[in-house]
Design a protein around this motif. Structure first.
Motif: not given
Length: 144
Positions: A56-74
């Motif tokens: 199952d493809k699942t999108d994840v967005i991690v937002t860090f304290a400075d507003g930077h977003e890291y996005g990936c698909r698991l």
């Protein structure tokens, strides 16, 4: 160092999750000091109910304290499946090491020789490689 403040999990192939009772219309958002632990527990639950063949493809967005977003698909798959990929922190570490040119020979996929890896890295912009190589100097990703 910037810690994550929010982790958002969405479904890319929602019909698969819906068949198993997960609500694709309402992404899960985990915030605060425990966001990594809570998000990983949720991903573990998805994997436990996931397919043993396919994923199952699942999108994840991690937002860090400075507003930077890291996005990936698991690619979420049952832990007994061939290639389970539901451990978010490990996924981020592997991705950044690989694209940052830091992967050891033992970390390379079986189809990629060290020589081909070096050729591959030359196709990635210097800026992208440096951003991946130095990611952990700026951002905190837990070791679990």
């Amino acid at each position: 160092m910037n810690a994550a403040t929010k982790i958002r999990i969405e479904f890319s192939e929602s019909h698969i999750h819906q068949d198993r009772g997960f609500d694709e219309k309402n992404p899960k958002v985990f915030e605060g000091d425990d966001c990594w632990i809570l998000a990983q527990a949720y991903l573990n639950d998805l994997a436990h109910h996931g397919p043993k063949s396919g994923y199952d493809k699942t999108d994840v967005i991690v937002t860090f304290a400075d507003g930077h977003e890291y996005g990936c698909r698991l690619d979420i798959q049952h832990p007994d499946g061939r290639n389970p990929d539901h451990r978010l922190a490990e996924h981020i570490r592997r991705f950044c090491r690989f694209y940052g040119g830091l992967a050891a020979d033992t970390e390379l996929p079986s189809h990629l020789t060290p020589e081909r890896y070096q050729v591959f890295l030359k196709r990635i912009s210097v800026e992208e490689r440096e951003a991946c190589a130095t990611f952990f100097e700026k951002y905190t990703v837990p070791e679990f």
